[in-house]
Motif scaffolding. Sequence first.
Motif: not given
Length: 303
Positions: A133-139, A261-265
């Motif tokens: 539901e919330a998504g993750i922050d990835a890099c 995915i809600r953000s990358v780097d």
Amino acid sequence: MRYPEHIWQNGAIKPWAEATTHVMAHALHYGSSVFEGIRCYETRDGHAIFRLTDHIKRLFASAKIYDIGIPYTVEQLNAACREVIRANGLGRAYLRPIAFRGLGGFGLSADCPTDVAVAAWDMGPYLGPDVLEAGIDACVSSWQRFAPNTIPAGAKAGGNYLSGQLVAREARRLGFGEGIALASTGLLSEGAGENLFLVFDGALHTTPVSAALLNGITRNSIIRLARDAGIEVVERDLPREYLYLCDELFMCGTAAEITPIRSVDGKQVGEGKPGALTRRMQDLFFGLFSGKTPDTHGWLEPL
Ligand code: PMP
């Protein structure tokens, strides 16, 4: 972790604690194992194993690449998967079939007998409790995937997951939910244990199998569900910066299912929350189990 009671090994169900192997087993030294991850879901019509036969066929394909002989048929391993779920009194389950070179000599080309096992346990969302539901922050990882003429990414082999461990552990160490790797070409490959989909203007874009990735069965299912629904899907090479510029982004795999995915780097992707097409693909995918999405491809194999 609380371990399940039973496991299937070399043709029989046995107590979990008895499924041992020798410390000189080839696979332990040289990474010579091939494995699968498969989910069994609760559906309207009872429990069903999602694309069981396709997963077991991929196990045989991985074994073929490495000349690992599997002394069972696809049907026998399908039956083993069902048996181990039942033996543990499970319904919803994650299955882990594995075949590996066991004990039988020294050296890289030793002819070792193949050990085969299937474990099953109950497993929720892989990347965290509320990530669907919330998504993750990835890099993007500082580690690249292996070049295609070094280790074949198309085999789901134990040794490949040294690369996955570097990517995943670096990401966690830096406080991210998951890492994304570039291929040796410098272009996008995949997540540590997941394939990638980017959304541009209402179309799904995913990296091609030539980008050092595992040809995921979830990826294939998403492509087919999307095309069935009239959504455009493009398989193409993509540069890193497109992760920052796309409208939506998600990862997929048997374990990760469809994780937004809600953000990358540290850069926000789209609106910084799961987007409309990501939600739609989740609905279509999970709809297979609730009955909302018709199983027109025969992917639900009854337990
Ligand atoms: N890439 C890698 C490296 C993986 O380990 C996985 C999980 N098996 C995937 C992609 C997704 O594959 P699948 O959808 O078949 O589980």
